[in-house]
Design a protein around this motif. Structure first.
Motif, PDB file in Angstrom:
ATOM      1  N   ILE A 121       8.416 -27.588 -25.229  1.00 14.11           N
ATOM      2  CA  ILE A 121       7.275 -26.934 -24.589  1.00 14.11           C
ATOM      3  C   ILE A 121       7.330 -27.257 -23.101  1.00 14.11           C
ATOM      4  O   ILE A 121       7.369 -28.418 -22.719  1.00 14.11           O
ATOM      5  N   TYR A 122       7.322 -26.209 -22.300  1.00 20.05           N
ATOM      6  CA  TYR A 122       7.391 -26.364 -20.849  1.00 20.05           C
ATOM      7  C   TYR A 122       6.023 -26.057 -20.250  1.00 20.05           C
ATOM      8  O   TYR A 122       5.517 -24.946 -20.394  1.00 20.05           O
ATOM      9  N   ASP A 123       5.443 -27.033 -19.582  1.00 22.16           N
ATOM     10  CA  ASP A 123       4.157 -26.865 -18.913  1.00 22.16           C
ATOM     11  C   ASP A 123       4.452 -26.537 -17.444  1.00 22.16           C
ATOM     12  O   ASP A 123       4.815 -27.404 -16.662  1.00 22.16           O
ATOM     13  N   PHE A 124       4.305 -25.246 -17.087  1.00 21.56           N
ATOM     14  CA  PHE A 124       4.647 -24.788 -15.742  1.00 21.56           C
ATOM     15  C   PHE A 124       3.480 -24.937 -14.778  1.00 21.56           C
ATOM     16  O   PHE A 124       2.327 -24.995 -15.199  1.00 21.56           O
ATOM     17  N   PRO A 125       3.775 -24.964 -13.468  1.00 22.13           N
ATOM     18  CA  PRO A 125       2.701 -25.076 -12.468  1.00 22.13           C
ATOM     19  C   PRO A 125       1.870 -23.800 -12.392  1.00 22.13           C
ATOM     20  O   PRO A 125       2.255 -22.758 -12.921  1.00 22.13           O
ATOM     21  N   GLY A 126       0.722 -23.903 -11.719  1.00 23.63           N
ATOM     22  CA  GLY A 126      -0.198 -22.779 -11.583  1.00 23.63           C
ATOM     23  C   GLY A 126       0.318 -21.664 -10.709  1.00 23.63           C
ATOM     24  O   GLY A 126      -0.246 -20.576 -10.692  1.00 23.63           O
ATOM     25  N   THR A 127       1.371 -21.898  -9.988  1.00 23.74           N
ATOM     26  CA  THR A 127       1.981 -20.831  -9.199  1.00 23.74           C
ATOM     27  C   THR A 127       3.458 -20.771  -9.549  1.00 23.74           C
ATOM     28  O   THR A 127       4.095 -21.799  -9.713  1.00 23.74           O
ATOM     29  N   LEU A 128       3.961 -19.580  -9.695  1.00 20.29           N
ATOM     30  CA  LEU A 128       5.375 -19.427 -10.057  1.00 20.29           C
ATOM     31  C   LEU A 128       6.156 -18.799  -8.898  1.00 20.29           C
ATOM     32  O   LEU A 128       7.003 -17.943  -9.089  1.00 20.29           O
ATOM     33  N   GLU A 129       5.833 -19.237  -7.691  1.00 21.09           N
ATOM     34  CA  GLU A 129       6.522 -18.699  -6.520  1.00 21.09           C
ATOM     35  C   GLU A 129       7.995 -19.085  -6.500  1.00 21.09           C
ATOM     36  O   GLU A 129       8.820 -18.388  -5.942  1.00 21.09           O
ATOM     37  N   ASP A 130       8.317 -20.211  -7.106  1.00 20.76           N
ATOM     38  CA  ASP A 130       9.695 -20.667  -7.144  1.00 20.76           C
ATOM     39  C   ASP A 130      10.460 -19.840  -8.189  1.00 20.76           C
ATOM     40  O   ASP A 130      10.154 -19.884  -9.375  1.00 20.76           O
ATOM     41  N   THR A 131      11.439 -19.081  -7.753  1.00 25.35           N
ATOM     42  CA  THR A 131      12.146 -18.159  -8.651  1.00 25.35           C
ATOM     43  C   THR A 131      12.922 -18.864  -9.757  1.00 25.35           C
ATOM     44  O   THR A 131      13.180 -18.266 -10.791  1.00 25.35           O
ATOM     45  N   LYS A 132      13.264 -20.141  -9.570  1.00 23.87           N
ATOM     46  CA  LYS A 132      14.016 -20.819 -10.641  1.00 23.87           C
ATOM     47  C   LYS A 132      13.178 -20.911 -11.921  1.00 23.87           C
ATOM     48  O   LYS A 132      13.707 -20.852 -13.009  1.00 23.87           O
TER      49      LYS A 132
END
Length: 142
Positions: A121-132
């Motif tokens: 399970i990947y908990d991503f940040p609130g912004t996905l500006e980073d294309t990776k």
């Protein structure tokens, strides 16, 4: 191994809470081994929560060793923790941060590590500006 992303474009909406609850349910109710990946190091809520629990566990162990009385919340937490551990001794949830020196933002290293688990399970940040992040998410199962 299945990969699940918990993400949204807004911060503060409960992604980390959902990640932790989902990991616990998959592990303790379905018996799956879970790798929980904290992809938001500035917040590091998952790592902070894990460290807080480990510190509390050490305090409780030390108090028990010294035959000291546990305070109210310590007693409740210790009882629930011991019950959970005894009922689910073979269950596994591990937590890693994307900025861990062994990982160093390398999703391929996480993928290799994740092969030892049923679910990551990947908990991503609130912004996905980073294309990776976006490039990785298209490879996920859910």
């Amino acid at each position: 191994m299945k990969k699940i992303s918990i993400s949204t474009q807004k911060g503060g909406v409960g992604k980390t809470t959902i990640s932790i609850i989902l990991a616990n349910r998959l592990c303790f109710q379905l018996g799956l081994s879970v790798l929980l990946v904290d992809c938001d190091p500035p917040q590091s809520s998952i790592i902070t929560n894990k460290n807080t629990e480990q510190n509390l566990l050490e305090i409780i162990k030390q108090k028990k060793k010294n035959n000291e009385l546990l305070e109210g919340f310590e007693k409740t937490w210790a009882r629930e923790f011991e019950k959970t551990v005894s009922e689910h001794i073979n269950h596994k949830i591990d937590v890693i941060s994307i900025d861990d020196p062994l990982i160093n933002w390398d999703f391929k290293k996480i993928d290799r590590l994740a092969t030892n688990y049923d679910i990551a399970i990947y908990d991503f940040p609130g912004t996905l500006e980073d294309t990776k992040f976006l490039h990785e998410m298209i490879k996920f199962d859910l």
